[in-house]
Design a protein around this motif. Structure first.
Motif, PDB file in Angstrom:
ATOM      1  N   PRO A 467     -26.116  10.658  -7.771  1.00 24.52           N
ATOM      2  CA  PRO A 467     -25.981  11.997  -7.195  1.00 24.52           C
ATOM      3  C   PRO A 467     -24.535  12.421  -6.985  1.00 24.52           C
ATOM      4  CG  PRO A 467     -26.710  10.436  -5.539  1.00 24.52           C
ATOM      5  CD  PRO A 467     -26.749   9.707  -6.841  1.00 24.52           C
ATOM      6  N   GLU A 468     -23.651  11.454  -6.741  1.00 25.08           N
ATOM      7  CA  GLU A 468     -22.254  11.798  -6.509  1.00 25.08           C
ATOM      8  C   GLU A 468     -21.610  12.330  -7.787  1.00 25.08           C
ATOM      9  OE1 GLU A 468     -18.294   9.837  -4.399  1.00 25.08           O
ATOM     10  OE2 GLU A 468     -19.821   8.521  -5.264  1.00 25.08           O
ATOM     11  N   ILE A 469     -21.889  11.666  -8.901  1.00 24.31           N
ATOM     12  CA  ILE A 469     -21.352  12.103 -10.193  1.00 24.31           C
ATOM     13  C   ILE A 469     -21.953  13.443 -10.597  1.00 24.31           C
ATOM     14  CG2 ILE A 469     -21.432  11.581 -12.668  1.00 24.31           C
ATOM     15  CD1 ILE A 469     -19.218  10.171 -11.160  1.00 24.31           C
ATOM     16  N   GLY A 567     -12.126  -1.663 -22.515  1.00 27.36           N
ATOM     17  CA  GLY A 567     -13.495  -1.353 -22.119  1.00 27.36           C
ATOM     18  C   GLY A 567     -13.645   0.071 -21.615  1.00 27.36           C
ATOM     19  N   THR A 568     -14.849   0.600 -21.766  1.00 31.12           N
ATOM     20  CA  THR A 568     -15.115   1.983 -21.346  1.00 31.12           C
ATOM     21  C   THR A 568     -15.185   2.073 -19.827  1.00 31.12           C
ATOM     22  OG1 THR A 568     -16.407   2.344 -23.352  1.00 31.12           O
ATOM     23  CG2 THR A 568     -16.684   3.937 -21.567  1.00 31.12           C
ATOM     24  N   PRO A 569     -14.343   2.878 -19.211  1.00 30.60           N
ATOM     25  CA  PRO A 569     -14.359   2.997 -17.743  1.00 30.60           C
ATOM     26  C   PRO A 569     -15.573   3.806 -17.284  1.00 30.60           C
ATOM     27  CG  PRO A 569     -12.764   4.509 -18.670  1.00 30.60           C
ATOM     28  CD  PRO A 569     -13.290   3.704 -19.818  1.00 30.60           C
ATOM     29  N   SER A 570     -15.932   3.631 -16.033  1.00 25.56           N
ATOM     30  CA  SER A 570     -17.055   4.394 -15.474  1.00 25.56           C
ATOM     31  C   SER A 570     -16.612   5.816 -15.164  1.00 25.56           C
ATOM     32  CB  SER A 570     -17.557   3.720 -14.196  1.00 25.56           C
ATOM     33  OG  SER A 570     -16.564   3.814 -13.171  1.00 25.56           O
ATOM     34  N   LEU A 571     -17.600   6.691 -15.039  1.00 29.02           N
ATOM     35  CA  LEU A 571     -17.288   8.081 -14.691  1.00 29.02           C
ATOM     36  C   LEU A 571     -16.688   8.175 -13.304  1.00 29.02           C
ATOM     37  CD1 LEU A 571     -20.347  10.049 -16.143  1.00 29.02           C
ATOM     38  CD2 LEU A 571     -18.061   9.814 -17.106  1.00 29.02           C
ATOM     39  N   LYS A 572     -17.125   7.319 -12.398  1.00 30.81           N
ATOM     40  CA  LYS A 572     -16.549   7.340 -11.041  1.00 30.81           C
ATOM     41  C   LYS A 572     -15.060   7.024 -11.093  1.00 30.81           C
ATOM     42  CE  LYS A 572     -20.408   6.594  -7.886  1.00 30.81           C
ATOM     43  NZ  LYS A 572     -20.949   5.791  -6.775  1.00 30.81           N
ATOM     44  N   LEU A 573     -14.689   6.101 -11.952  1.00 31.87           N
ATOM     45  CA  LEU A 573     -13.280   5.756 -12.077  1.00 31.87           C
ATOM     46  C   LEU A 573     -12.505   6.919 -12.707  1.00 31.87           C
ATOM     47  CD1 LEU A 573     -11.383   3.319 -11.569  1.00 31.87           C
ATOM     48  CD2 LEU A 573     -11.688   2.722 -13.982  1.00 31.87           C
ATOM     49  N   LEU A 574     -13.069   7.516 -13.761  1.00 29.70           N
ATOM     50  CA  LEU A 574     -12.381   8.595 -14.463  1.00 29.70           C
ATOM     51  C   LEU A 574     -12.301   9.864 -13.631  1.00 29.70           C
ATOM     52  CD1 LEU A 574     -13.929   8.224 -18.051  1.00 29.70           C
ATOM     53  CD2 LEU A 574     -11.596   7.653 -17.363  1.00 29.70           C
ATOM     54  N   TRP A 575     -13.348  10.148 -12.875  1.00 30.66           N
ATOM     55  CA  TRP A 575     -13.444  11.439 -12.186  1.00 30.66           C
ATOM     56  C   TRP A 575     -12.960  11.405 -10.745  1.00 30.66           C
ATOM     57  CZ3 TRP A 575     -18.851  13.897 -13.691  1.00 30.66           C
ATOM     58  CH2 TRP A 575     -18.902  14.056 -15.088  1.00 30.66           C
ATOM     59  N   ARG A 586      -7.489   7.561 -18.767  1.00 31.58           N
ATOM     60  CA  ARG A 586      -8.230   8.768 -19.154  1.00 31.58           C
ATOM     61  C   ARG A 586      -7.845   9.201 -20.569  1.00 31.58           C
ATOM     62  NH1 ARG A 586      -6.765  10.275 -13.474  1.00 31.58           N
ATOM     63  NH2 ARG A 586      -8.685  10.026 -12.247  1.00 31.58           N
ATOM     64  N   LEU A 587      -6.556   9.125 -20.886  1.00 27.02           N
ATOM     65  CA  LEU A 587      -6.113   9.497 -22.225  1.00 27.02           C
ATOM     66  C   LEU A 587      -6.668   8.527 -23.266  1.00 27.02           C
ATOM     67  CD1 LEU A 587      -4.460  11.247 -24.108  1.00 27.02           C
ATOM     68  CD2 LEU A 587      -2.457   9.851 -23.582  1.00 27.02           C
ATOM     69  N   ASP A 588      -6.702   7.239 -22.939  1.00 22.32           N
ATOM     70  CA  ASP A 588      -7.297   6.255 -23.855  1.00 22.32           C
ATOM     71  C   ASP A 588      -8.753   6.607 -24.155  1.00 22.32           C
ATOM     72  OD1 ASP A 588      -5.015   4.753 -24.126  1.00 22.32           O
ATOM     73  OD2 ASP A 588      -5.529   3.333 -22.531  1.00 22.32           O
ATOM     74  N   THR A 589      -9.469   7.040 -23.127  1.00 21.95           N
ATOM     75  CA  THR A 589     -10.875   7.395 -23.307  1.00 21.95           C
ATOM     76  C   THR A 589     -11.018   8.642 -24.164  1.00 21.95           C
ATOM     77  OG1 THR A 589     -11.277   6.496 -21.079  1.00 21.95           O
ATOM     78  CG2 THR A 589     -13.052   7.766 -22.092  1.00 21.95           C
ATOM     79  N   LEU A 590     -10.131   9.611 -23.932  1.00 18.73           N
ATOM     80  CA  LEU A 590     -10.167  10.835 -24.743  1.00 18.73           C
ATOM     81  C   LEU A 590      -9.928  10.508 -26.216  1.00 18.73           C
ATOM     82  CD1 LEU A 590      -8.641  14.283 -23.992  1.00 18.73           C
ATOM     83  CD2 LEU A 590      -7.984  13.131 -26.090  1.00 18.73           C
ATOM     84  N   LEU A 591      -8.923   9.696 -26.503  1.00 23.43           N
ATOM     85  CA  LEU A 591      -8.635   9.349 -27.892  1.00 23.43           C
ATOM     86  C   LEU A 591      -9.781   8.551 -28.506  1.00 23.43           C
ATOM     87  CD1 LEU A 591      -4.843   8.409 -27.644  1.00 23.43           C
ATOM     88  CD2 LEU A 591      -5.868  10.546 -28.473  1.00 23.43           C
ATOM     89  N   ALA A 592     -10.445   7.739 -27.687  1.00 23.54           N
ATOM     90  CA  ALA A 592     -11.584   6.966 -28.195  1.00 23.54           C
ATOM     91  C   ALA A 592     -12.740   7.882 -28.579  1.00 23.54           C
ATOM     92  CB  ALA A 592     -12.030   5.951 -27.143  1.00 23.54           C
ATOM     93  N   LEU A 678     -14.563  20.098 -23.939  1.00 26.43           N
ATOM     94  CA  LEU A 678     -15.651  19.179 -23.594  1.00 26.43           C
ATOM     95  C   LEU A 678     -15.113  17.777 -23.341  1.00 26.43           C
ATOM     96  CD1 LEU A 678     -18.597  18.050 -23.521  1.00 26.43           C
ATOM     97  CD2 LEU A 678     -18.508  18.017 -26.029  1.00 26.43           C
ATOM     98  N   VAL A 679     -14.340  17.243 -24.271  1.00 26.80           N
ATOM     99  CA  VAL A 679     -13.855  15.865 -24.161  1.00 26.80           C
ATOM    100  C   VAL A 679     -12.915  15.709 -22.972  1.00 26.80           C
ATOM    101  CG1 VAL A 679     -12.608  14.026 -25.339  1.00 26.80           C
ATOM    102  CG2 VAL A 679     -14.110  15.536 -26.653  1.00 26.80           C
ATOM    103  N   ASN A 680     -12.011  16.647 -22.805  1.00 33.31           N
ATOM    104  CA  ASN A 680     -11.026  16.551 -21.720  1.00 33.31           C
ATOM    105  C   ASN A 680     -11.708  16.559 -20.356  1.00 33.31           C
ATOM    106  OD1 ASN A 680      -8.114  16.548 -21.054  1.00 33.31           O
ATOM    107  ND2 ASN A 680      -8.575  18.519 -20.089  1.00 33.31           N
ATOM    108  N   SER A 681     -12.713  17.409 -20.178  1.00 33.17           N
ATOM    109  CA  SER A 681     -13.414  17.450 -18.885  1.00 33.17           C
ATOM    110  C   SER A 681     -14.278  16.215 -18.696  1.00 33.17           C
ATOM    111  CB  SER A 681     -14.257  18.723 -18.774  1.00 33.17           C
ATOM    112  OG  SER A 681     -15.105  18.887 -19.899  1.00 33.17           O
ATOM    113  N   ALA A 682     -14.877  15.683 -19.776  1.00 29.45           N
ATOM    114  CA  ALA A 682     -15.693  14.474 -19.656  1.00 29.45           C
ATOM    115  C   ALA A 682     -14.843  13.262 -19.297  1.00 29.45           C
ATOM    116  CB  ALA A 682     -16.440  14.218 -20.964  1.00 29.45           C
ATOM    117  N   CYS A 683     -13.576  13.262 -19.710  1.00 30.84           N
ATOM    118  CA  CYS A 683     -12.702  12.107 -19.475  1.00 30.84           C
ATOM    119  C   CYS A 683     -11.864  12.230 -18.206  1.00 30.84           C
ATOM    120  CB  CYS A 683     -11.787  11.904 -20.680  1.00 30.84           C
ATOM    121  SG  CYS A 683     -12.657  11.495 -22.209  1.00 30.84           S
ATOM    122  N   GLY A 684     -12.119  13.248 -17.404  1.00 31.37           N
ATOM    123  CA  GLY A 684     -11.394  13.374 -16.142  1.00 31.37           C
ATOM    124  C   GLY A 684     -10.099  14.137 -16.247  1.00 31.37           C
TER     125      GLY A 684
END
Length: 803
Positions: A467-469, A567-575, A586-592, A678-684
């Motif tokens: 619910p928090e996410i 490794g793929t970080p969690s949304l809680k960590l990114l957001w 966050r940038l690593d995740t975006l490029l991935a 889309l990607v930028n907002s998904a990655c925090g």
């Protein structure tokens, strides 16, 4: 949009309904009546896009710097007279309006085909009569308005209901838009954007009270009239025979009215003289030929009822029946209290279930008797399975939480788990049995910060359980700070409207396929978990428009596994995390998400806003093997030259001719920028959103000019207009893109170096024709665009390979 035929009827047959008003005078009058208050106009932004887009050129991908200036002028004009503007955008397509959405998209396809036929025949842009709004206009308008300091909101359903609700609840000066549904809602005054003169602030107010006088109806009759005429929920053909029956018995047919006008008068006459005779005595389905469409009809009428409003057409005597959302509601007598109690008859089980009234919310919900405890337990209805499930009551705070059985695990899970939530589920009927618009049922949504939802919004079951996410995703969505993220997480369903793409061109892919691997990785990030990753993610329903797609069903797209260094970080960590160094992760995740982790080193040396542009160009050139060095030169040169151009200079640019391939390339890049949102907002938000807004990176006409010059063999010096510092940056950016593409085994070569057969047509996606390519490949990319055919089959990432 809106009610069938009503716009033409009002303008041609009842001109007295249209009153000329002046916003400055209305604002002064509002301030005199409400001292200290700010006159506010709530704007249906989706209706205004055509009005706002004033640049002469629209075919080349959008004149974004000019467009931003026109928006700034619009806002400035209202601000100067003390009027506050609140802008609403559509956030999702309601299921009841999906058929209408599809119908319009298919119509747009036919219009786009005519546009490209004209371009090929005349080598110029068609006239304004064939105008088609540039791709991504709605998305980028949200960010443009926010950049201009305006309150901008994105709806949790189609925007018209939220616009009408906001206008009513906030005592707004009026609604600015172009949708006859605003004549039906009982809300604040409705003003036409198409008739607005920005110089004088004069426009037309369409008066619903005068409309009622002309039709002999009351305001509460208008939703009934709208559904009988047909709207976005009720198909036009559903009551066609009924309307003509009304017309045949109508004795006051007026010769000066057209056929549609007389039909509207005849239906209104039938409501006032026939249906009203038995109002409250007979059920509507006994007076109207509803047949199997009963549920849809009641749903359509109820969709116009704003919070706190009721319809007299829903009042029924004992044993009356009302159908809504596949449940049949009737009245039963409680032998103890001798009061009539609504009961719900489930059409599947044929069992009657009493509706329980919660003592605090006074909302009625179904109850059942637990065979073990002999206690009555409230029920909630799972909108997917249509099954009623018990509601769990927390003994401590005494809050009720509906239980849902997960279809795969068979385990019961709480649907509402937020400890601070005061929302009760589900919404029932009021004690007087008048239909009232249901409220949103998402536990994260606080009542005070929510525009009350219509009947279509049921967020009881979401794709994400945290619910928090969900609360964070919803907040970004409502505040128009993200794109598609909440739609994926809440319903697992997304859509993308038409793009200016030539269905006859077999060399360039549709943007829907080019960026699908990126979206798949985003789906994995949003819906996956740390243990199972993409393999455990559910499929996402995509309603994307592309050539050959009949849009009968959505494409079922599986998330694609992504590889993030460490490794793929969690949304809680990114957001939510504020840890140092998180921006780098966050940038690593975006490029991935773009599968470009290997290009991080090259991209790090590029300054903003060109970092985002280079990321996008690298992805495009790796993914689309029909792009050449001349295309790259044009993309980079226009971005650099844009920095030194004034809005007036861009408006004065003249093109030798319009090239259909350049039109598609402009669209492809702009759709890439929306994908970046889309990607930028998904990655925090590793990048500032404004850095890759098109008015900072792309001008359609300027790109077209550079494309034509590049095709003619202009040197780099000529492309950057002999500007020495731009030339240095040109070679630097080109080097970054070319080096990154070489790492992916994709050298970018000049079209002149291609062998002769490489310049021919290439097989369109899904085509059975012989497919030629320039020979560059990349593994792990996801299914190549050539192999992504139309239809609604389920896409499996394991089968997605470039060749």
């Amino acid at each position: 949009m809106g009610v069938r035929g009503l716009q033409g009827f009002v303008r041609s047959s009842c001109p007295h309904i249209c009153m000329v008003v002046n916003f400055k005078e209305l604002a002064e009058h509002h301030r005199s009546r409400h001292p200290g208050g700010t006159p506010t106009i709530v704007v249906d932004a989706m209706c205004c896009l055509r009005y706002w887009y004033t640049p002469d050129s629209w075919i080349c991908g959008g004149q974004w710097r000019e467009y931003f200036s026109s928006l700034r002028e619009f806002v400035k004009t209202f601000t100067a007279v003390g009027i506050k503007l609140v802008f609403f955008f559509d956030g999702m397509v309601e299921q009841s309006k999906r058929d209408e959405w599809v119908k319009r998209r298919l119509k747009n396809n036919r219009e786009i085909a005519k546009i490209f036929h004209y371009i090929k025949s005349h080598r110029e842009q068609p006239g304004r009569n064939m105008f088609f709004i540039p791709s991504g206009l709605a998305i980028f308008t949200q960010f443009a308005l926010k950049a201009l300091g305006q309150e901008t909101l994105c709806s949790l359903q189609e925007a018209d209901y939220e616009v009408a609700s906001y206008g009513l609840q906030n005592n707004c000066l009026g609604i600015l838009g172009e949708d006859t549904d605003y004549l039906i809602y009982d809300t604040c005054p409705y003003f036409s954007i198409s008739e607005l003169s920005l110089d004088s602030l004069d426009t037309i107010m369409l008066c619903r009270e005068k409309l009622c006088q002309s039709l002999g109806l009351s305001l509460s009759d208008l939703p009934l009239l709208a559904c009988l005429l047909g709207n976005d929920i009720i198909p036009e053909g559903m009551f066609e025979s009924f309307r003509y029956k009304c017309l045949s018995s109508y004795t006051s047919v007026k010769e000066n009215f057209d056929k549609k006008g007389n039909i509207i008068l005849a239906v209104a006459d039938h409501i006032s003289k026939v249906l009203r005779l038995h109002q409250g005595e007979k059920k509507l389905e006994e007076m109207l030929p509803l047949g199997p469409n009963k549920a849809l009809f009641y749903k359509g009428v109820a969709s116009y009822l704003l919070p706190g409003q009721k319809s007299p057409w829903f009042f029924q005597k004992p044993k009356g029946v009302v159908t809504l959302d596949k449940q049949v509601l009737s009245l039963s007598s409680d032998p103890k209290s001798k009061q009539e109690v609504p009961v719900c008859t489930d059409p599947e089980s044929k069992q009657e279930v009493l509706l329980y009234t919660h003592p605090e919310s006074k909302q009625e919900v179904p109850v059942y008797t637990d065979p073990d405890s002999k206690q009555e337990v409230p029920m909630c209805t799972d909108p997917e399975s249509k099954q009623e499930v018990p509601m769990y009551t927390d003994p401590e705070p005494k809050q009720e939480f509906p239980l849902c059985t997960h279809p795969e695990s068979r385990q019961e899970v709480l649907l509402c788990t937020h400890p601070e939530s005061k929302w009760k589920l589900p919404v029932g009927m009021d004690p007087e049995f008048n239909l009232e618009a249901p409220r949103c049922t998402n536990p994260e949504i606080k009542q005070e910060d929510l525009v009350n939802m219509g009947p279509e919004v049921k967020q009881q079951i979401t794709m994400v359980s945290d619910p928090e996410i969900l609360k964070v995703a919803r907040a970004h969505h409502v505040q128009a700070e993200s794109y598609l993220v909440y739609n994926v997480m809440s319903s697992g369903e997304v859509e993308c409207s038409n793009s200016l793409e030539d269905a006859m061109d077999q060399a360039l892919p549709s943007q829907a396929f080019v960026y699908r691997p990126v979206r798949q990785r985003v789906y994995s990030l949003l819906l996956g978990d740390s243990e199972g990753g993409a393999s455990t993610c559910p499929t996402v329903k995509e309603w994307f428009v592309y050539s050959g797609n009949p849009l009968r069903q959505p494409d079922l797209v599986r998330p694609l596994r992504m590889s993030v260094p460490g490794g793929t970080p969690s949304l809680k960590l990114l957001w939510l995390s504020q840890e140092a160094g998180l921006q780098a992760q966050r940038l690593d995740t975006l490029l991935a998400c773009f599968d470009l982790s290997s290009s991080r080193e090259e991209l790090q040396v590029v300054e903003s806003p060109f970092q985002a542009l280079c990321c996008l160009l690298i992805y495009l050139f790796v993914q689309v093997d029909t792009l050449c060095l001349e295309d790259l030169h044009a993309f980079i040169a226009q971005a650099l030259c844009l920095e030194g151009k004034t809005t007036m200079e861009l408006a004065d640019l003249q093109l030798d001719h319009v090239d259909p391939r350049a039109v598609q390339l402009g669209t492809l890049l702009v759709r890439g920028l929306t994908t970046l949102v889309l990607v930028n907002s998904a990655c925090g938000f590793p990048w500032k959103t404004l850095d890759f807004m098109p008015w900072n990176l792309f001008d359609g006409k300027l790109f077209h000019q550079k494309y034509l010059q590049s095709e003619k063999g202009y040197t780099a010096e000529a492309l950057v207009e002999q500007h020495r510092s731009w030339l240095t940056r040109f070679h630097a950016l080109k080097s970054v893109v070319c080096k990154a593409c070489m790492k992916e085994n994709r050298p970018i070569v000049s079209r002149r170096h291609w062998r002769s057969h490489h310049s021919g047509r290439r097989g369109r996606q899904g085509s059975s024709d012989h497919r030629m390519s320039s020979g560059y490949s990349r593994s792990g990319q996801g299914q190549h665009w050539r192999d992504q055919g139309p239809g609604s089959r389920q896409y499996d990432p394991d089968q997605w390979r470039r060749y």
